[in-house]
Motif scaffolding. Sequence first.
Motif, short mmCIF file in Angstrom:
data_model
loop_
_atom_site.label_atom_id
_atom_site.label_comp_id
_atom_site.label_asym_id
_atom_site.label_seq_id
_atom_site.Cartn_x
_atom_site.Cartn_y
_atom_site.Cartn_z
N ILE A 25 17.63 -14.90 -7.50
CA ILE A 25 18.56 -15.69 -8.31
C ILE A 25 17.83 -16.82 -9.02
CG2 ILE A 25 20.58 -17.21 -8.21
CD1 ILE A 25 21.59 -15.50 -5.86
N LEU A 26 16.88 -17.46 -8.32
CA LEU A 26 16.10 -18.54 -8.93
C LEU A 26 15.30 -18.02 -10.12
CD1 LEU A 26 15.26 -21.53 -8.67
CD2 LEU A 26 13.36 -20.78 -7.24
N LEU A 27 14.68 -16.86 -9.97
CA LEU A 27 13.95 -16.27 -11.09
C LEU A 27 14.88 -15.89 -12.23
CD1 LEU A 27 11.43 -13.96 -9.17
CD2 LEU A 27 10.93 -16.12 -10.31
N ASN A 28 16.08 -15.40 -11.87
CA ASN A 28 17.05 -14.97 -12.88
C ASN A 28 17.57 -16.14 -13.70
OD1 ASN A 28 18.45 -12.80 -14.07
ND2 ASN A 28 20.32 -13.41 -13.02
N THR A 29 17.69 -17.31 -13.06
CA THR A 29 18.21 -18.49 -13.76
C THR A 29 17.13 -19.30 -14.46
OG1 THR A 29 18.06 -19.74 -11.68
CG2 THR A 29 20.20 -18.77 -12.24
N SER A 30 15.86 -18.97 -14.21
CA SER A 30 14.77 -19.74 -14.84
C SER A 30 13.87 -18.87 -15.70
CB SER A 30 13.94 -20.44 -13.76
OG SER A 30 13.38 -19.50 -12.86
N ILE A 31 13.44 -17.70 -15.18
CA ILE A 31 12.48 -16.87 -15.90
C ILE A 31 13.14 -16.09 -17.03
CG2 ILE A 31 10.80 -15.01 -15.71
CD1 ILE A 31 9.95 -17.65 -14.48
N SER A 32 14.29 -15.48 -16.74
CA SER A 32 14.97 -14.68 -17.78
C SER A 32 15.29 -15.49 -19.03
CB SER A 32 16.24 -14.05 -17.21
OG SER A 32 15.92 -13.09 -16.24
N PHE A 43 19.85 -5.32 -7.77
CA PHE A 43 18.97 -5.61 -6.64
C PHE A 43 19.64 -6.57 -5.65
CE2 PHE A 43 15.62 -7.96 -4.46
CZ PHE A 43 14.79 -6.94 -4.03
N ILE A 44 20.34 -7.58 -6.18
CA ILE A 44 20.95 -8.60 -5.31
C ILE A 44 22.18 -8.07 -4.60
CG2 ILE A 44 22.15 -10.83 -5.31
CD1 ILE A 44 20.30 -11.63 -7.65
N TYR A 45 23.06 -7.40 -5.35
CA TYR A 45 24.39 -7.09 -4.81
C TYR A 45 24.52 -5.72 -4.17
CZ TYR A 45 25.79 -11.34 -7.16
OH TYR A 45 25.88 -12.66 -7.54
N THR A 46 23.49 -4.88 -4.26
CA THR A 46 23.58 -3.58 -3.61
C THR A 46 22.79 -3.52 -2.31
OG1 THR A 46 21.70 -2.71 -4.88
CG2 THR A 46 23.91 -2.35 -5.78
N ARG A 47 22.06 -4.60 -2.00
CA ARG A 47 21.31 -4.63 -0.76
C ARG A 47 22.17 -5.16 0.37
NH1 ARG A 47 17.68 -8.30 -0.79
NH2 ARG A 47 16.02 -7.31 0.38
N PRO A 48 21.88 -4.81 1.62
CA PRO A 48 22.66 -5.33 2.75
C PRO A 48 22.55 -6.85 2.82
CG PRO A 48 21.25 -3.52 3.45
CD PRO A 48 20.84 -3.86 2.06
N SER A 49 23.66 -7.51 3.15
CA SER A 49 23.70 -8.98 3.16
C SER A 49 23.25 -9.51 4.52
CB SER A 49 25.11 -9.47 2.83
OG SER A 49 26.04 -8.92 3.74
N ALA A 50 22.08 -9.10 4.96
CA ALA A 50 21.55 -9.59 6.22
C ALA A 50 20.99 -10.99 6.03
CB ALA A 50 20.43 -8.65 6.70
N HIS A 54 21.61 -22.75 -0.13
CA HIS A 54 21.29 -22.32 -1.49
C HIS A 54 20.69 -23.50 -2.23
CE1 HIS A 54 21.58 -19.75 -5.03
NE2 HIS A 54 22.07 -18.80 -4.26
N PHE A 55 20.06 -23.23 -3.40
CA PHE A 55 19.53 -24.32 -4.21
C PHE A 55 20.58 -24.81 -5.22
CE2 PHE A 55 18.48 -20.43 -6.47
CZ PHE A 55 18.83 -20.72 -7.77
N ASP A 92 17.64 -11.45 4.48
CA ASP A 92 17.51 -11.21 3.05
C ASP A 92 17.96 -12.39 2.21
OD1 ASP A 92 16.58 -8.67 3.52
OD2 ASP A 92 18.58 -7.77 3.50
N SER A 93 18.52 -13.44 2.83
CA SER A 93 19.06 -14.56 2.07
C SER A 93 17.97 -15.28 1.27
CB SER A 93 19.76 -15.55 3.00
OG SER A 93 18.84 -16.08 3.94
N ALA A 94 16.77 -15.45 1.87
CA ALA A 94 15.68 -16.12 1.18
C ALA A 94 15.24 -15.31 -0.04
CB ALA A 94 14.50 -16.34 2.13
N MET A 95 15.17 -13.97 0.11
CA MET A 95 14.76 -13.12 -1.01
C MET A 95 15.82 -13.15 -2.12
SD MET A 95 13.58 -9.10 -1.00
CE MET A 95 12.10 -9.50 -0.08
N ASN A 96 17.10 -13.13 -1.73
CA ASN A 96 18.17 -13.20 -2.72
C ASN A 96 18.12 -14.52 -3.49
OD1 ASN A 96 19.14 -10.68 -2.08
ND2 ASN A 96 20.78 -11.42 -0.76
N LYS A 97 17.87 -15.62 -2.76
CA LYS A 97 17.75 -16.92 -3.43
C LYS A 97 16.57 -16.91 -4.41
CE LYS A 97 17.79 -19.53 0.29
NZ LYS A 97 17.74 -20.78 1.11
#
Length: 317
Positions: free
Chosen positions: A273-280, A255-262, A174-175, A265-270
């Motif tokens: 989350i990165l957009l959520n902590t910076s863009i929002s 979007f993050i928590y209802t998708r399968p935790s494969a 994670h970052f 998908d970890s890169a997409m989730n990161k």
Amino acid sequence: MRNHTAITTFILLGFTDDPEMQILTFIFLLIAYMLSVTGNLTIITLTFVDSHLKTAMYFFLQNFSFLEISYTSSCIPRFLYNLSTGDRTITYNACVSQLFFIYVFAITQFFLLTIMSYDRYVAICKPLHYVTIMNRRVCKTLVFSCWMMTLLLMLPLFSLLLGLEFCDSNAIDHFACDANPLMQIACSDTWLLEKMIIACSVLIFILTLVCVVLSYAYIVRTILRFPSAQQRKKAFSTCSSHMIVLSISYGSCIFIYTRPSAKDDSAMNKGIILLNTSISPMLNPFIYTLRNKQVIQAFNDLVTKLYSPQGSRGMLK
């Protein structure tokens, strides 16, 4: 804490290993972070200095802007440091502290957004009693309750998190420090902690979402009863900014928590989350102000006061 773990330093793997992508990410995040802090500080300043922005709505917006600055500052500056220096190490104490503040600010935001929905309900459905119901004392109590509910939910989880043992890998995929990557590298049993995190997440998400939906159900029903289209348009416009912020906040979580935790998908989730902590945090000040005539007028008055000859002489004194 060091009696529980043989590892006292972690390595944050970050978002990407591509040097060019890291440079682009650094520039993008630095600009977003500066705009986020500047925009939210502007809202906080305006609500303090302008007498027209002393209502409950702007009091909550002031607190929300403070949470936005705190939330993005809890992880983005550290990530910018990692990108600029190449040093990805983080101590155990710093990692735990970062994790604590990220979760506290994020959860408190959801509770505060729910309170802001109730504020819009009172303003539209009970306009004659708005000042009486949403007085200064009630507003402060509601904000204090948001913080207290968050801390009460976080303390049991954090007590279990501090008991995790790390004896093999110290690489966090994670970052920033997050609960799931930490549990993946822990060598102690995480079953109870995982179940408690899921239970608390579902409780917070459903509880706040139900309250928001109920508030807006009553709001929509009341607005539709207004006789003129102009009144309905004005009433909807007072809620539009808050509804956009709600959609972004809840949409990203769904979007993050209802998708399968494969693993794929970890890169997409990161990335989400990165957009959520910076863009929002960067967008929210613009969402709340661009269509708000009172805030725009307060900003113009402040700029005029600062750059007028009398204002300049006052500042020099």
